[in-house]
Design a protein around this motif. Structure first.
Motif, mmCIF file in Angstrom:
data_model
loop_
_atom_site.group_PDB
_atom_site.id
_atom_site.type_symbol
_atom_site.label_atom_id
_atom_site.label_comp_id
_atom_site.label_asym_id
_atom_site.label_seq_id
_atom_site.Cartn_x
_atom_site.Cartn_y
_atom_site.Cartn_z
ATOM 1 N N GLY A 20 6.145 12.655 0.387
ATOM 2 C CA GLY A 20 4.722 12.568 0.072
ATOM 3 C C GLY A 20 4.287 11.210 -0.418
ATOM 4 N N LEU A 21 5.236 10.306 -0.686
ATOM 5 C CA LEU A 21 4.873 8.967 -1.115
ATOM 6 C C LEU A 21 4.318 8.192 0.080
ATOM 7 N N THR A 22 3.060 7.818 0.003
ATOM 8 C CA THR A 22 2.419 7.080 1.091
ATOM 9 C C THR A 22 2.155 5.656 0.645
ATOM 10 N N LEU A 23 2.325 4.742 1.547
ATOM 11 C CA LEU A 23 2.118 3.322 1.266
ATOM 12 C C LEU A 23 1.069 2.751 2.225
ATOM 13 N N GLY A 24 0.042 3.539 2.472
ATOM 14 C CA GLY A 24 -1.008 3.098 3.374
ATOM 15 C C GLY A 24 -0.549 3.112 4.808
ATOM 16 N N ALA A 25 -0.868 2.054 5.526
ATOM 17 C CA ALA A 25 -0.478 1.965 6.932
ATOM 18 C C ALA A 25 0.980 1.567 7.114
ATOM 19 N N VAL A 26 1.638 1.221 6.004
ATOM 20 C CA VAL A 26 3.044 0.816 6.081
ATOM 21 C C VAL A 26 3.918 2.046 6.298
ATOM 22 N N THR A 27 4.703 2.022 7.332
ATOM 23 C CA THR A 27 5.646 3.109 7.598
ATOM 24 C C THR A 27 7.047 2.582 7.338
ATOM 25 N N SER A 28 7.676 3.125 6.312
ATOM 26 C CA SER A 28 8.985 2.614 5.950
ATOM 27 C C SER A 28 9.843 3.730 5.399
ATOM 28 N N THR A 29 11.115 3.671 5.673
ATOM 29 C CA THR A 29 12.102 4.551 5.069
ATOM 30 C C THR A 29 13.149 3.681 4.406
ATOM 31 N N GLY A 30 14.050 4.315 3.687
ATOM 32 C CA GLY A 30 15.114 3.552 3.049
ATOM 33 C C GLY A 30 14.677 2.982 1.710
ATOM 34 N N GLU A 31 15.268 1.841 1.330
ATOM 35 C CA GLU A 31 15.082 1.267 0.007
ATOM 36 C C GLU A 31 13.993 0.188 0.036
ATOM 37 N N LEU A 32 13.117 0.254 -0.974
ATOM 38 C CA LEU A 32 12.093 -0.765 -1.158
ATOM 39 C C LEU A 32 12.204 -1.310 -2.573
ATOM 40 N N ARG A 33 11.788 -2.547 -2.763
ATOM 41 C CA ARG A 33 11.792 -3.077 -4.120
ATOM 42 C C ARG A 33 10.751 -2.339 -4.937
ATOM 43 N N ALA A 34 11.153 -1.865 -6.100
ATOM 44 C CA ALA A 34 10.330 -0.931 -6.863
ATOM 45 C C ALA A 34 8.996 -1.532 -7.286
ATOM 46 N N ASP A 35 8.980 -2.805 -7.698
ATOM 47 C CA ASP A 35 7.721 -3.384 -8.177
ATOM 48 C C ASP A 35 6.669 -3.402 -7.075
ATOM 49 N N ARG A 36 7.081 -3.732 -5.838
ATOM 50 C CA ARG A 36 6.129 -3.792 -4.731
ATOM 51 C C ARG A 36 5.638 -2.395 -4.350
ATOM 52 N N ALA A 37 6.536 -1.428 -4.347
ATOM 53 C CA ALA A 37 6.140 -0.057 -3.992
ATOM 54 C C ALA A 37 5.228 0.540 -5.057
ATOM 55 N N LEU A 38 5.487 0.268 -6.322
ATOM 56 C CA LEU A 38 4.654 0.809 -7.403
ATOM 57 C C LEU A 38 3.245 0.236 -7.351
ATOM 58 N N VAL A 39 3.125 -1.054 -7.076
ATOM 59 C CA VAL A 39 1.796 -1.662 -6.958
ATOM 60 C C VAL A 39 1.037 -1.047 -5.788
ATOM 61 N N ALA A 40 1.706 -0.850 -4.663
ATOM 62 C CA ALA A 40 1.054 -0.236 -3.504
ATOM 63 C C ALA A 40 0.567 1.167 -3.831
ATOM 64 N N ALA A 41 1.426 1.978 -4.462
ATOM 65 C CA ALA A 41 1.053 3.352 -4.781
ATOM 66 C C ALA A 41 -0.081 3.391 -5.799
ATOM 67 N N ALA A 42 -0.080 2.481 -6.766
ATOM 68 C CA ALA A 42 -1.159 2.430 -7.753
ATOM 69 C C ALA A 42 -2.484 2.077 -7.096
ATOM 70 N N CYS A 43 -2.449 1.099 -6.180
ATOM 71 C CA CYS A 43 -3.670 0.703 -5.480
ATOM 72 C C CYS A 43 -4.234 1.861 -4.670
ATOM 73 N N LEU A 44 -3.376 2.587 -3.973
ATOM 74 C CA LEU A 44 -3.819 3.648 -3.073
ATOM 75 C C LEU A 44 -4.247 4.913 -3.803
ATOM 76 N N THR A 45 -3.918 5.028 -5.095
ATOM 77 C CA THR A 45 -4.335 6.199 -5.873
ATOM 78 C C THR A 45 -5.334 5.824 -6.955
ATOM 79 N N ASP A 46 -5.885 4.606 -6.875
ATOM 80 C CA ASP A 46 -6.943 4.154 -7.786
ATOM 81 C C ASP A 46 -6.498 4.191 -9.243
ATOM 82 N N ALA A 47 -5.266 3.814 -9.505
ATOM 83 C CA ALA A 47 -4.761 3.760 -10.882
ATOM 84 C C ALA A 47 -4.978 2.370 -11.463
ATOM 85 N N ASP A 48 -5.313 2.308 -12.747
ATOM 86 C CA ASP A 48 -5.338 1.030 -13.449
ATOM 87 C C ASP A 48 -3.908 0.543 -13.629
ATOM 88 N N VAL A 49 -3.739 -0.786 -13.676
ATOM 89 C CA VAL A 49 -2.419 -1.358 -13.902
ATOM 90 C C VAL A 49 -2.463 -2.252 -15.131
#
Length: 365
Positions: free
Chosen positions: A308-337
């Motif tokens: 269920g983790l979506t990163l927008g139009a980016v389609t990826s499996t496997g390992e991602l660097r956590a800081d980049r994935a967290l920023v993407a998920a925060a942006c897409l769910t309208d969370a303050d950072v």
């Protein structure tokens, strides 16, 4: 800090070439140094696997004039479809950040961007005033209104007695009227703008403006400078304003962290660590994400482990660097950072204040 400016990034499937580089031209050979920085970023992107045309596109944008003085760093993110982000900060960034990856790398830029405090700067004198709203870009105001009007009779009246008193009374009325005009403009800029006002200018005109302004839902901080008689001119005013903004960054950061610690103490509407925060992001549950970019960058996040983790139009499996994935998920769910350090995040690279308590939802199901 909202990440609305990054929304277009995650509408692109990537991969992305990202660079955050200081491009100041204040030194005598500033143009050459900026060009060298851009060339080094291009070479680093190519070394990481970026196509040469894409790497060159980023380098060209980095090398382009910013038309800004002083210290300037530039964040550029591009894909094969073009430049998606071109943002400036007036921060010293001695160590360039360059990456070619399935996700944009903007965390270093966000760390500097989080130090900006939107505010309204008001300069007043007896001729009126100038009201300027500064948002995310301190070099380019969101809105500006110059309401100064010279009094043609000023300094021309000679003599004394009743005539001079009558003139003085009329002049006071004019000054109060102009203060009301400035107050009206300030209230308009505060409606949908910042909640911080920095008031400078003539010390005798400031009380008139405050009286005309009345009660507003904003913090008003007065600083010396900005008047014709002030020492130091514009540089002194800029230094005074910067001191106020730094104090606000500290105060707001402390308030944010106090909220997190209060939630931790209560054990409600809070998540800590990747294993708790990422599922909350998947549910759209995160209201405010607290992130230590450097610490989070040392962790990998497995996309397959979080259905269920979506990163927008980016389609990826496997390992991602956590800081980049967290920023993407925060942006897409309208969370303050909120960018903070691990020492303040109770030993974890990421924590979150939630919009609702998941256990409460489970109890009512």
């Amino acid at each position: 800090m909202k990440l609305n400016r990054l929304a277009d990034l995650y509408a692109d499937p990537g991969p992305f070439a990202s660079a955050y580089v200081e491009v100041s031209r204040e030194q005598e050979d500033g143009d050459r140094l900026a060009e060298l920085q851009a060339r080094a970023a291009r070479d680093a992107l190519v070394e990481q696997g970026a196509p040469e045309p894409l790497a060159q596109q980023v380098a060209d944008r980095l090398a382009a004039s910013t038309h800004e003085g002083g210290t300037v760093s530039r964040c550029v993110v591009a894909s094969e479809r073009g430049v998606l982000l071109d943002a400036l900060t007036h921060r010293h960034h001695a160590q360039p950040t360059v990456a070619y990856d399935v996700l944009p790398d903007v965390t270093a830029w966000l760390a500097d961007e989080s130090l900006l405090v939107p505010h309204v700067l008001v300069l007043v004198d007896h001729e009126g005033g100038r009201v300027t709203t500064f948002g995310s870009d301190p070099a380019h105001p969101d809105r500006e209104a110059d309401l100064r009007k010279a009094d043609p009779n000023e300094h021309k009246f000679k003599g004394g007695g009743w005539g001079h008193l009558r003139y003085q009374h009329n002049t006071e009325n004019v000054w109060y009227h102009r203060a009301e005009e400035v107050a009206t403009e300030l209230r308009q800029q505060l409606q949908d703008g910042p909640d911080l006002v920095v008031l400078a200018g003539d010390p005798q005109s400031r009380p008139k403006l405050l009286e005309a302004l009345g009660e507003v839902q904003a913090t008003v901080v007065q600083v010396d400078g900005g008047s014709r008689s002030a020492d130091g001119g514009d540089e002194a005013l800029q230094a005074a304003v910067l001191d106020v903004l730094r104090e606000q960054v500290v105060a707001r950061g402390v308030a944010d962290l106090h909220e997190l610690r209060d939630r931790l103490g209560q054990g409600t509407r809070v998540a800590t660590g990747l294993s708790e925060v990422v599922p909350a992001l998947v549910r759209g549950q995160v209201d405010r994400l607290y992130l230590d970019p450097d610490a989070a960058a040392e962790h990998d996040l497995s996309v397959d482990a979080y259905p269920g983790l979506t990163l927008g139009a980016v389609t990826s499996t496997g390992e991602l660097r956590a800081d980049r994935a967290l920023v993407a998920a925060a942006c897409l769910t309208d969370a303050d950072v909120v960018v903070a350090r691990t020492s303040r995040l109770v030993g974890t690279p990421v924590a979150a204040v939630l919009r609702w308590d998941q256990s409460a939802v489970g109890d009512t199901a």
